[in-house]
Motif scaffolding. Sequence first.
Motif, PDB file in Angstrom:
ATOM      1  N   LEU A 186      -2.291  -8.050  -8.921  1.00  0.00           N
ATOM      2  CA  LEU A 186      -1.449  -7.451  -9.955  1.00  0.00           C
ATOM      3  C   LEU A 186      -2.108  -6.213 -10.550  1.00  0.00           C
ATOM      4  CD1 LEU A 186      -0.229 -10.674 -11.819  1.00  0.00           C
ATOM      5  CD2 LEU A 186       1.099  -9.232 -10.273  1.00  0.00           C
ATOM      6  N   GLU A 187      -3.418  -6.273 -10.734  1.00  0.00           N
ATOM      7  CA  GLU A 187      -4.125  -5.127 -11.306  1.00  0.00           C
ATOM      8  C   GLU A 187      -4.095  -3.933 -10.363  1.00  0.00           C
ATOM      9  OE1 GLU A 187      -6.384  -2.912 -14.098  1.00  0.00           O
ATOM     10  OE2 GLU A 187      -4.936  -4.553 -14.156  1.00  0.00           O
ATOM     11  N   ASP A 188      -4.163  -4.176  -9.057  1.00  0.00           N
ATOM     12  CA  ASP A 188      -4.018  -3.079  -8.099  1.00  0.00           C
ATOM     13  C   ASP A 188      -2.713  -2.322  -8.348  1.00  0.00           C
ATOM     14  OD1 ASP A 188      -6.293  -2.945  -6.636  1.00  0.00           O
ATOM     15  OD2 ASP A 188      -5.496  -3.866  -4.823  1.00  0.00           O
ATOM     16  N   GLY A 189      -1.633  -3.077  -8.560  1.00  0.00           N
ATOM     17  CA  GLY A 189      -0.348  -2.441  -8.824  1.00  0.00           C
ATOM     18  C   GLY A 189      -0.325  -1.711 -10.149  1.00  0.00           C
ATOM     19  N   ARG A 190      -0.946  -2.311 -11.171  1.00  0.00           N
ATOM     20  CA  ARG A 190      -0.976  -1.647 -12.481  1.00  0.00           C
ATOM     21  C   ARG A 190      -1.783  -0.355 -12.426  1.00  0.00           C
ATOM     22  NH1 ARG A 190      -2.199  -5.608 -17.464  1.00  0.00           N
ATOM     23  NH2 ARG A 190      -4.161  -5.919 -16.334  1.00  0.00           N
ATOM     24  N   VAL A 191      -2.841  -0.340 -11.630  1.00  0.00           N
ATOM     25  CA  VAL A 191      -3.653   0.873 -11.516  1.00  0.00           C
ATOM     26  C   VAL A 191      -2.815   2.013 -10.940  1.00  0.00           C
ATOM     27  CG1 VAL A 191      -5.564   1.930 -10.246  1.00  0.00           C
ATOM     28  CG2 VAL A 191      -5.887  -0.265 -11.383  1.00  0.00           C
ATOM     29  N   VAL A 192      -2.036   1.726  -9.903  1.00  0.00           N
ATOM     30  CA  VAL A 192      -1.167   2.752  -9.324  1.00  0.00           C
ATOM     31  C   VAL A 192      -0.180   3.260 -10.374  1.00  0.00           C
ATOM     32  CG1 VAL A 192       0.650   3.175  -7.629  1.00  0.00           C
ATOM     33  CG2 VAL A 192      -1.397   1.913  -6.963  1.00  0.00           C
ATOM     34  N   PHE A 217      -0.462   3.871   0.522  1.00  0.00           N
ATOM     35  CA  PHE A 217       0.246   3.085   1.536  1.00  0.00           C
ATOM     36  C   PHE A 217      -0.005   3.658   2.932  1.00  0.00           C
ATOM     37  CE2 PHE A 217       2.986   2.829  -2.333  1.00  0.00           C
ATOM     38  CZ  PHE A 217       2.744   1.489  -2.623  1.00  0.00           C
ATOM     39  N   PRO A 218      -1.177   3.384   3.518  1.00  0.00           N
ATOM     40  CA  PRO A 218      -1.437   3.827   4.890  1.00  0.00           C
ATOM     41  C   PRO A 218      -0.530   3.069   5.861  1.00  0.00           C
ATOM     42  CG  PRO A 218      -3.170   2.347   4.134  1.00  0.00           C
ATOM     43  CD  PRO A 218      -2.305   2.624   2.943  1.00  0.00           C
ATOM     44  N   PRO A 219      -0.493   3.471   7.128  1.00  0.00           N
ATOM     45  CA  PRO A 219       0.428   2.845   8.090  1.00  0.00           C
ATOM     46  C   PRO A 219       0.309   1.327   8.174  1.00  0.00           C
ATOM     47  CG  PRO A 219      -0.490   4.851   9.012  1.00  0.00           C
ATOM     48  CD  PRO A 219      -1.207   4.624   7.720  1.00  0.00           C
ATOM     49  N   LYS A 301       2.821  -1.623  -4.377  1.00  0.00           N
ATOM     50  CA  LYS A 301       1.414  -1.883  -4.069  1.00  0.00           C
ATOM     51  C   LYS A 301       1.125  -3.382  -4.105  1.00  0.00           C
ATOM     52  CE  LYS A 301      -2.998  -1.256  -3.450  1.00  0.00           C
ATOM     53  NZ  LYS A 301      -3.507  -1.083  -2.062  1.00  0.00           N
ATOM     54  N   VAL A 302       1.698  -4.089  -5.081  1.00  0.00           N
ATOM     55  CA  VAL A 302       1.515  -5.541  -5.138  1.00  0.00           C
ATOM     56  C   VAL A 302       2.140  -6.197  -3.910  1.00  0.00           C
ATOM     57  CG1 VAL A 302       1.899  -7.636  -6.484  1.00  0.00           C
ATOM     58  CG2 VAL A 302       1.498  -5.475  -7.662  1.00  0.00           C
ATOM     59  N   LEU A 303       3.312  -5.725  -3.509  1.00  0.00           N
ATOM     60  CA  LEU A 303       3.936  -6.234  -2.286  1.00  0.00           C
ATOM     61  C   LEU A 303       3.012  -6.041  -1.089  1.00  0.00           C
ATOM     62  CD1 LEU A 303       7.649  -4.995  -2.488  1.00  0.00           C
ATOM     63  CD2 LEU A 303       6.885  -7.365  -2.418  1.00  0.00           C
ATOM     64  N   SER A 304       2.442  -4.852  -0.984  1.00  0.00           N
ATOM     65  CA  SER A 304       1.546  -4.543   0.125  1.00  0.00           C
ATOM     66  C   SER A 304       0.327  -5.450   0.119  1.00  0.00           C
ATOM     67  CB  SER A 304       1.115  -3.074   0.038  1.00  0.00           C
ATOM     68  OG  SER A 304       0.124  -2.772   0.993  1.00  0.00           O
ATOM     69  N   ASP A 305      -0.244  -5.683  -1.057  1.00  0.00           N
ATOM     70  CA  ASP A 305      -1.444  -6.517  -1.161  1.00  0.00           C
ATOM     71  C   ASP A 305      -1.169  -7.970  -0.808  1.00  0.00           C
ATOM     72  OD1 ASP A 305      -2.917  -4.356  -1.909  1.00  0.00           O
ATOM     73  OD2 ASP A 305      -3.242  -4.984  -3.985  1.00  0.00           O
ATOM     74  N   THR A 306      -0.017  -8.473  -1.206  1.00  0.00           N
ATOM     75  CA  THR A 306       0.255  -9.903  -1.064  1.00  0.00           C
ATOM     76  C   THR A 306       0.916 -10.267   0.255  1.00  0.00           C
ATOM     77  OG1 THR A 306       2.374  -9.641  -2.204  1.00  0.00           O
ATOM     78  CG2 THR A 306       0.471 -10.215  -3.558  1.00  0.00           C
ATOM     79  N   GLY A 307       1.641  -9.315   0.865  1.00  0.00           N
ATOM     80  CA  GLY A 307       2.319  -9.621   2.120  1.00  0.00           C
ATOM     81  C   GLY A 307       3.385 -10.685   1.973  1.00  0.00           C
TER      82      GLY A 307
END
Length: 502
Positions: A186-192, A217-219, A301-307
């Motif tokens: 969650l913090e990753d997303g808040r940082v963005v 968001f790299p490939p 970003k949170v979506l990307s981190d959690t999959g």
Amino acid sequence: MVRLLFTVYLVSLSKSIFGVHIFELDYRVTPEPTLTSPDYDGYVFIYRYPPNDSTIPAPIRERLMRENEYTGDSSLVEVDLPAKRMIYAPVTEASEFKSVRKFGEAAKKAMKSARDHGIKAPLLVLHLDPSPKLPHAELVTLLGALDTFFVNPRDREKNSPRGKFLGVWGPEYSTLIDIVNIAANLEDGRVVARDVSEAISESMSPPNFEGYLHDVFPPESGVNISVVTDPRTLQRDFPFFSMGTNKGEEAHARRIVILTYDTPAPVVDTVLLVGEGASYNTPRASLSAKAGAAAIAGFMKVLSDTGVRGLKVVAALALSRNPAGEILQDAVKARSGRKVRVINNEGKGKMVLADMMCHMKELVEKKEASVNPYIISIASGSEHTIVTDNGPAAKAEEGQILKVNSEKIGEPLEARVLKKDDFGNFKEGDVLEQPTVLEGSAQAAFMLAASGLDKHGLDSQLPVKYSHLDVPGCVSGAASAVLTLANRFILRLEDPLDTAWH
């Protein structure tokens, strides 16, 4: 399930834009199995007052119970543990406050106090609150502590982060690891979201915003990026967004960035997001209204981190810089076919979303987004977060569901439903004209009409759920929206804490 990482490094990338280092954090969060570790120089404890719960670690409970009263936001006390010093931030009884948010606020104050007292390697002591109404106090406490580690992009170039290291202890180590991983994602997303909201206009101009998103968001991230920049294409497909000019400034050329998240798993929900990412150039300063786009970027970003599986998300970010005072007198034909006239800059900033909302509506009509589609627009302007539903969204109780999820994560919002009167403040007919003042739910009503979504109400053949999320224009507004969206569509926290990613 959450990835079980013993040390979570909140490090993503180093990007320099106009001399400002964007999204460069080098602090880490470590779940700690013992209170007696020698790696810390102080403890931080946030708990209700009085702290007379017998399950609190004995050295802490015995020390705190020696005194009858603790005044102020926090107190420095000596405890019989290796680090000796502890900051205690008392929280009043549950019956005296409405939200678990109090724990996050107390954590921010306690962490600031710890820094003021020279504690550089704090160990945050988490303890489950006994109230069944506050099952996620530990997570909200940790999020409050992490909030204090953020350094805005303007100061980051000075290489002066507020902290490098945070240990976290809890009575059940396996649960603690899950909580730390949830909080870190969650913090990753808040940082963005904070980076985008906090950055000055030059460092986060539309081209630089796009570049930032490519770095985030790299490939391999699972989030695909497509961009529309060609002026002729924008004028043809998004005419309302294209109204006005950039005064020939290529460095601020407007664009639409489409972020798409999809998984091979069968889709259960489809979320279609539209975010405002505008700034206004004035003779004295540049004003920013990027909270909507910032919140969406953080959520992605949170979506990307959690999959997370079973969720499809398509997000359109409307990025532009508009010269203040430049208002076209002629009506503009929007993508929906509706002629619209906007007569002030505030309305112009919101209304650039209408073409993107129409685009999302068309995805539903063409059945390209057919599995439980839900359109949400996000923009800044209110003093507190408000979600406003159209008829189909209200029938599905989407606003109320979002409200409940916001409260569980410590970011309560207000839920409203569009009413007939909201559509009565502007002219209908050949030209849809925005009034001088457009406040509250009327903003959502105006965008609904301009986008053509008003034709997809409860009585239509194809009802489409739509909500407008109005957030404060400050950095905390965008970060708060990230947590609310993440809990609604990814975490879906239950009682007690459920650590499964849906």
